[in-house]
Design an enzyme around this catalytic site. Structure first.
Site, mmCIF file in Angstrom:
data_model
loop_
_atom_site.group_PDB
_atom_site.id
_atom_site.type_symbol
_atom_site.label_atom_id
_atom_site.label_comp_id
_atom_site.label_asym_id
_atom_site.label_seq_id
_atom_site.Cartn_x
_atom_site.Cartn_y
_atom_site.Cartn_z
ATOM 1 N N HIS B 53 -3.793 6.817 -40.811
ATOM 2 C CA HIS B 53 -4.860 6.381 -39.913
ATOM 3 C C HIS B 53 -4.352 6.432 -38.460
ATOM 4 O O HIS B 53 -3.139 6.316 -38.214
ATOM 5 C CB HIS B 53 -5.303 4.959 -40.252
ATOM 6 C CG HIS B 53 -6.190 4.875 -41.469
ATOM 7 N ND1 HIS B 53 -7.059 3.836 -41.693
ATOM 8 C CD2 HIS B 53 -6.339 5.710 -42.529
ATOM 9 C CE1 HIS B 53 -7.701 4.017 -42.835
ATOM 10 N NE2 HIS B 53 -7.276 5.148 -43.369
ATOM 11 N N GLU B 55 -4.426 4.296 -35.985
ATOM 12 C CA GLU B 55 -3.679 3.125 -35.504
ATOM 13 C C GLU B 55 -2.243 3.134 -36.031
ATOM 14 O O GLU B 55 -1.301 2.790 -35.310
ATOM 15 C CB GLU B 55 -4.372 1.825 -35.943
ATOM 16 C CG GLU B 55 -5.800 1.652 -35.440
ATOM 17 C CD GLU B 55 -6.826 2.160 -36.453
ATOM 18 O OE1 GLU B 55 -6.651 3.260 -37.021
ATOM 19 O OE2 GLU B 55 -7.821 1.450 -36.668
#
Lengths: 149, 149
Positions: B53, B55
């Site tokens: 992901h 992040e």
């Protein structure tokens, strides 16, 4: 020794690798069809990364082995209740069952701080099986902190 | 352009990198003292990892840059509300503030599915600032799925 205890023993072996490195001794293994496809131990300090938890390291290895982000039909064995990040990563990986040792009353996201899998609207739910070799898994952590003091 | 919008524009640039790769276009940057120290875009499919992901990728880079798992005094800008794994990783990194765009009603862990930071007993709490360039951040995701159909 029963199957679940055998798998958790492998996770405890991982935790011991962390201990040797001076890391909080937590270990995890991921199992598919009775075979270990990912192993990981906490290496947050030596990797200088907040992502260096046992479960994250085991998931990385298992995804590599599976060639997929989906760990469908896989189970994880971890020596202590996963934190919010790790419970979230296990959820994102579509892992079937989380077998863990003792509860982590300060940091656990499978019922201690809160239970991620009691939240409504998730697109996947993991089964939770606590208490596997919980004494063995928690005593090495307690001993680690005792020696540190 | 104001500072927060400028930082979110950098996150949107990251999202566009994901789009080119055929990945769901989500991007993130981590900022310390006004300087971007980590960038990441979603690469879950191409990396074949559930950890891929935006992040998580940004946190990995920021920890490398800081030489520490502690991203104290850092803020993250992410184009959409973080999922449980990412909210957990942001929490573990001790990031100060999460600036995000639109809410993710299906998957968000900052108030949509649930709010990680409303759980009692955490050892760190992040500030939440939603709504930064939320149109720009969400339209590229909507368009991505529209083209896919």
């Amino acid at each position: 020794m029963k199957f679940h205890e055998k798998m958790m023993s492998a996770a405890i072996e991982e935790a011991k690798k962390a201990e040797i490195m001076g890391e909080v001794p937590i270990g995890a293994v991921i199992v598919k069809n009775g075979i270990i496809i990912g192993r990981g131990h906490n290496n947050r300090e030596s990797s200088e990364s907040s992502l260096g938890h046992a479960e994250i390291n085991a998931i990385r290895e298992a995804c590599l082995k599976m060639g997929s982000w989906r760990l469908t039909g896989c189970d994880i064995y971890v020596t202590i209740e996963p934190c919010p990040m790790c419970a979230g990563a296990i959820y994102q990986s579509r892992i079937r069952t989380i077998f863990y040792g003792a509860n982590d009353f300060k940091a656990g996201a499978c019922g201690s701080l809160f239970n991620l899998f009691e939240q409504k609207g998730l697109n996947h739910y993991c089964n939770l099986v606590p208490g596997i070799l919980k004494e063995e898994g928690s005593v090495i952590i307690t001993e680690f902190f005792r020696k540190k003091r």
